[in-house]
Design a protein around this motif. Sequence first.
Motif: not given
Length: 183
Positions: A79-88, A115-124
Amino acid sequence: MKILRASDYKHMPWKNGKGETAEIAVFPPDASIETFDCRISMASVVEDGAFSTFDNVDRTLIVLDGEGIVLSVEGSNPVELRPDSPPHSFAADAPTTATLLGGPITDLNIMTRRGKSECSVRRQTAKPVQAGDEGVTLVFALDECTKGGLPLLARYDSINLEPGELVALDLNENAAILVIEVH
């Protein structure tokens, strides 16, 4: 609301010894690299190579600065990731290598123990951020932010919101924040 300054982040070597990370927050507080439920950190990647592995952990990676990387996780297509890519997101216990696309990068890592935690990330880019009633909400400044016309956050500073807390930041037209929610 607790402001976390980038200049105060705890610096420590990578688990594989090939670089350094700046720990932004860890939960529970004062957990070690072996006992965290969630760990949010920032690192510079200056050469191609293998990522540290973490048993029973999932990782979300965001490129903050630089051209980008090609991330190769065993069992998945590169996967190519750049600063404008969504979180991977990917399994941190799968062997993973990174190839730089044009020089060093800075990335943001959110690691959660399965099993202990999950995360979500969004750009705002606008509107207030309200923390949920439980869990952790961290606001990460990609650019300088003001509140009521006064400086509040420098680039890469963060705000750890208390459950239910609301914050409205003034962002210039090109500015953005990352909202990280961990449950």
